[in-house]
Scaffold this motif. Structure first.
Motif, PDB file in Angstrom:
ATOM      1  N   LYS A   4       6.398  -3.415   1.720  1.00  0.00           N
ATOM      2  CA  LYS A   4       6.570  -2.052   2.231  1.00  0.00           C
ATOM      3  C   LYS A   4       5.594  -1.099   1.545  1.00  0.00           C
ATOM      4  CE  LYS A   4      10.551  -0.055   2.894  1.00  0.00           C
ATOM      5  NZ  LYS A   4      11.951   0.420   2.710  1.00  0.00           N
ATOM      6  N   ILE A   5       5.399  -1.292   0.253  1.00  0.00           N
ATOM      7  CA  ILE A   5       4.467  -0.438  -0.496  1.00  0.00           C
ATOM      8  C   ILE A   5       3.044  -0.655   0.009  1.00  0.00           C
ATOM      9  CG2 ILE A   5       3.401  -0.080  -2.765  1.00  0.00           C
ATOM     10  CD1 ILE A   5       6.239  -0.564  -3.941  1.00  0.00           C
ATOM     11  N   ALA A   6       2.658  -1.906   0.212  1.00  0.00           N
ATOM     12  CA  ALA A   6       1.302  -2.199   0.709  1.00  0.00           C
ATOM     13  C   ALA A   6       1.077  -1.557   2.074  1.00  0.00           C
ATOM     14  CB  ALA A   6       1.076  -3.702   0.767  1.00  0.00           C
ATOM     15  N   LYS A   7       2.081  -1.609   2.944  1.00  0.00           N
ATOM     16  CA  LYS A   7       1.963  -0.974   4.264  1.00  0.00           C
ATOM     17  C   LYS A   7       1.860   0.545   4.131  1.00  0.00           C
ATOM     18  CE  LYS A   7       4.381  -4.585   6.788  1.00  0.00           C
ATOM     19  NZ  LYS A   7       5.636  -4.986   7.426  1.00  0.00           N
ATOM     20  N   TYR A   8       2.660   1.103   3.227  1.00  0.00           N
ATOM     21  CA  TYR A   8       2.628   2.552   2.990  1.00  0.00           C
ATOM     22  C   TYR A   8       1.237   2.994   2.522  1.00  0.00           C
ATOM     23  CZ  TYR A   8       3.524   6.978   0.569  1.00  0.00           C
ATOM     24  OH  TYR A   8       3.467   8.274   0.132  1.00  0.00           O
ATOM     25  N   LEU A   9       0.656   2.260   1.577  1.00  0.00           N
ATOM     26  CA  LEU A   9      -0.651   2.621   1.031  1.00  0.00           C
ATOM     27  C   LEU A   9      -1.770   2.410   2.045  1.00  0.00           C
ATOM     28  CD1 LEU A   9      -0.223   1.249  -2.586  1.00  0.00           C
ATOM     29  CD2 LEU A   9       0.057   3.586  -1.748  1.00  0.00           C
ATOM     30  N   LYS A  10      -1.635   1.415   2.882  1.00  0.00           N
ATOM     31  CA  LYS A  10      -2.625   1.193   3.950  1.00  0.00           C
ATOM     32  C   LYS A  10      -2.591   2.351   4.939  1.00  0.00           C
ATOM     33  CE  LYS A  10      -5.348  -0.995   6.824  1.00  0.00           C
ATOM     34  NZ  LYS A  10      -6.765  -0.922   6.659  1.00  0.00           N
ATOM     35  N   LYS A  11      -1.371   2.762   5.309  1.00  0.00           N
ATOM     36  CA  LYS A  11      -1.227   3.835   6.282  1.00  0.00           C
ATOM     37  C   LYS A  11      -1.630   5.192   5.708  1.00  0.00           C
ATOM     38  CE  LYS A  11       2.124   5.967   9.369  1.00  0.00           C
ATOM     39  NZ  LYS A  11       3.513   6.016   9.814  1.00  0.00           N
ATOM     40  N   LYS A  12      -1.186   5.502   4.501  1.00  0.00           N
ATOM     41  CA  LYS A  12      -1.429   6.827   3.935  1.00  0.00           C
ATOM     42  C   LYS A  12      -2.843   6.987   3.369  1.00  0.00           C
ATOM     43  CE  LYS A  12       0.510  10.541   1.323  1.00  0.00           C
ATOM     44  NZ  LYS A  12       1.706  11.092   0.724  1.00  0.00           N
ATOM     45  N   TYR A  13      -3.327   5.980   2.663  1.00  0.00           N
ATOM     46  CA  TYR A  13      -4.614   6.111   1.974  1.00  0.00           C
ATOM     47  C   TYR A  13      -5.702   5.168   2.492  1.00  0.00           C
ATOM     48  CZ  TYR A  13      -1.669   8.683  -1.270  1.00  0.00           C
ATOM     49  OH  TYR A  13      -0.787   9.577  -1.820  1.00  0.00           O
ATOM     50  N   GLY A  14      -5.338   4.249   3.373  1.00  0.00           N
ATOM     51  CA  GLY A  14      -6.321   3.320   3.911  1.00  0.00           C
ATOM     52  C   GLY A  14      -6.799   2.294   2.902  1.00  0.00           C
ATOM     53  N   THR A  15      -6.007   2.037   1.883  1.00  0.00           N
ATOM     54  CA  THR A  15      -6.418   1.073   0.861  1.00  0.00           C
ATOM     55  C   THR A  15      -5.653  -0.234   1.014  1.00  0.00           C
ATOM     56  OG1 THR A  15      -4.863   2.062  -0.719  1.00  0.00           O
ATOM     57  CG2 THR A  15      -7.142   2.789  -0.841  1.00  0.00           C
ATOM     58  N   GLU A  16      -6.348  -1.305   0.739  1.00  0.00           N
ATOM     59  CA  GLU A  16      -5.792  -2.658   0.804  1.00  0.00           C
ATOM     60  C   GLU A  16      -5.607  -3.183  -0.612  1.00  0.00           C
ATOM     61  OE1 GLU A  16      -5.079  -4.531   3.480  1.00  0.00           O
ATOM     62  OE2 GLU A  16      -6.026  -3.414   5.107  1.00  0.00           O
ATOM     63  N   PRO A  17      -4.655  -4.083  -0.819  1.00  0.00           N
ATOM     64  CA  PRO A  17      -4.513  -4.689  -2.150  1.00  0.00           C
ATOM     65  C   PRO A  17      -5.717  -5.580  -2.453  1.00  0.00           C
ATOM     66  CG  PRO A  17      -2.996  -5.705  -0.591  1.00  0.00           C
ATOM     67  CD  PRO A  17      -3.657  -4.569   0.125  1.00  0.00           C
ATOM     68  N   LYS A  37     -11.488   3.808  -9.053  1.00  0.00           N
ATOM     69  CA  LYS A  37     -10.425   3.830 -10.068  1.00  0.00           C
ATOM     70  C   LYS A  37      -9.129   3.279  -9.487  1.00  0.00           C
ATOM     71  CE  LYS A  37     -11.850   7.637 -13.028  1.00  0.00           C
ATOM     72  NZ  LYS A  37     -11.447   8.933 -13.575  1.00  0.00           N
ATOM     73  N   TRP A  38      -8.413   2.544 -10.326  1.00  0.00           N
ATOM     74  CA  TRP A  38      -7.112   2.040  -9.932  1.00  0.00           C
ATOM     75  C   TRP A  38      -6.113   3.186  -9.914  1.00  0.00           C
ATOM     76  CZ3 TRP A  38      -5.870  -2.892 -13.273  1.00  0.00           C
ATOM     77  CH2 TRP A  38      -6.898  -3.823 -13.137  1.00  0.00           C
ATOM     78  N   TYR A  39      -5.230   3.182  -8.936  1.00  0.00           N
ATOM     79  CA  TYR A  39      -4.117   4.129  -8.954  1.00  0.00           C
ATOM     80  C   TYR A  39      -2.776   3.405  -8.938  1.00  0.00           C
ATOM     81  CZ  TYR A  39      -3.861   3.720  -3.821  1.00  0.00           C
ATOM     82  OH  TYR A  39      -3.751   3.269  -2.526  1.00  0.00           O
ATOM     83  N   ALA A  40      -2.785   2.106  -8.674  1.00  0.00           N
ATOM     84  CA  ALA A  40      -1.562   1.313  -8.728  1.00  0.00           C
ATOM     85  C   ALA A  40      -1.920  -0.154  -8.893  1.00  0.00           C
ATOM     86  CB  ALA A  40      -0.733   1.508  -7.457  1.00  0.00           C
ATOM     87  N   ALA A  41      -1.023  -0.883  -9.548  1.00  0.00           N
ATOM     88  CA  ALA A  41      -1.171  -2.331  -9.691  1.00  0.00           C
ATOM     89  C   ALA A  41       0.201  -2.958  -9.488  1.00  0.00           C
ATOM     90  CB  ALA A  41      -1.721  -2.686 -11.065  1.00  0.00           C
ATOM     91  N   ILE A  42       0.288  -3.886  -8.559  1.00  0.00           N
ATOM     92  CA  ILE A  42       1.540  -4.606  -8.294  1.00  0.00           C
ATOM     93  C   ILE A  42       1.414  -6.000  -8.889  1.00  0.00           C
ATOM     94  CG2 ILE A  42       2.981  -5.643  -6.508  1.00  0.00           C
ATOM     95  CD1 ILE A  42       2.514  -3.284  -4.759  1.00  0.00           C
ATOM     96  N   MET A  43       2.471  -6.419  -9.597  1.00  0.00           N
ATOM     97  CA  MET A  43       2.450  -7.718 -10.260  1.00  0.00           C
ATOM     98  C   MET A  43       3.821  -8.375 -10.166  1.00  0.00           C
ATOM     99  SD  MET A  43       0.495  -6.306 -13.630  1.00  0.00           S
ATOM    100  CE  MET A  43       1.008  -4.613 -13.393  1.00  0.00           C
ATOM    101  N   ASN A  44       3.868  -9.648 -10.445  1.00  0.00           N
ATOM    102  CA  ASN A  44       5.131 -10.353 -10.640  1.00  0.00           C
ATOM    103  C   ASN A  44       5.104 -10.934 -12.049  1.00  0.00           C
ATOM    104  OD1 ASN A  44       3.052 -12.085  -9.466  1.00  0.00           O
ATOM    105  ND2 ASN A  44       4.577 -13.715  -9.564  1.00  0.00           N
ATOM    106  N   VAL A  45       6.117 -10.587 -12.832  1.00  0.00           N
ATOM    107  CA  VAL A  45       6.168 -10.997 -14.231  1.00  0.00           C
ATOM    108  C   VAL A  45       7.590 -11.433 -14.576  1.00  0.00           C
ATOM    109  CG1 VAL A  45       4.307  -9.438 -14.936  1.00  0.00           C
ATOM    110  CG2 VAL A  45       6.672  -8.664 -15.070  1.00  0.00           C
ATOM    111  N   THR A  46       7.727 -12.093 -15.700  1.00  0.00           N
ATOM    112  CA  THR A  46       9.063 -12.400 -16.198  1.00  0.00           C
ATOM    113  C   THR A  46       9.593 -11.156 -16.915  1.00  0.00           C
ATOM    114  OG1 THR A  46       8.070 -13.362 -18.182  1.00  0.00           O
ATOM    115  CG2 THR A  46       8.694 -14.887 -16.418  1.00  0.00           C
ATOM    116  N   PRO A  47      10.900 -10.944 -16.869  1.00  0.00           N
ATOM    117  CA  PRO A  47      11.473  -9.725 -17.449  1.00  0.00           C
ATOM    118  C   PRO A  47      11.133  -9.498 -18.926  1.00  0.00           C
ATOM    119  CG  PRO A  47      13.105 -10.827 -16.094  1.00  0.00           C
ATOM    120  CD  PRO A  47      11.914 -11.750 -16.191  1.00  0.00           C
TER     121      PRO A  47
END
Length: 155
Positions: A4-17, A37-47
């Protein structure tokens, strides 16, 4: 939520992951097209990477924040942590498990986008400044100056 976040950023800012690391195919950054410049980074990590217990991977997003007081307030709330793998003074991590509402995550991304924007792009975000210009009513029609326009360029 990451989709959902990736779709939001594509629609609002035209940026792809952008997946930059072969070793971490689910790590993606979002950046400005003009200054890179980076404005967000999505990751999967252990808690344990963010100071929590557990062994199942969780999705997180790192966003930049420039208000230290707000940062400290957010870190007192559930779902917010010091920036994982980033400057902990300027970045925060948000867990994408629903603890923080999607709309709130989007607002934090929007703030990060504005903070990291180029000077030229920041001009578009800023509200127009209001000016008070003293004028002599004998020579200038103050009352009707804006009758035909919303904006006047002063010399």
């Amino acid at each position: 939520m990451r989709d959902k976040i990736a779709k939001y950023l594509k629609k609002k800012y035209g940026t792809e992951p952008e997946c930059l690391w072969k070793r971490y195919p689910r790590f993606a950054v979002f950046r400005h097209e003009d200054n890179r410049k980076w404005y967000a980074a999505i990751m999967n990590v252990t808690p344990d990477k963010i100071g929590e217990m557990g062994c199942d991977e969780i999705d997180i997003i790192d966003v930049k924040i420039d208000d230290l007081m707000l940062r400290d307030i957010l870190l007192q709330q559930e779902g917010y942590y010091p920036g994982y793998h980033m400057n902990k003074g300027n970045w925060i991590t948000i867990v994408l498990d629903g603890t923080v509402a999607f709309d709130e995550v989007c607002r934090m991304i929007d703030v990060s986008y504005e903070i990291t924007a180029s000077a030229k792009k920041k001009q578009k975000f800023r509200q127009p400044k209001e000016w008070i210009i003293p004028a002599n009513p004998k020579y200038y029609d103050i009352e009707h100056a804006f009758d035909n326009t919303d904006e006047i360029d002063w010399k």
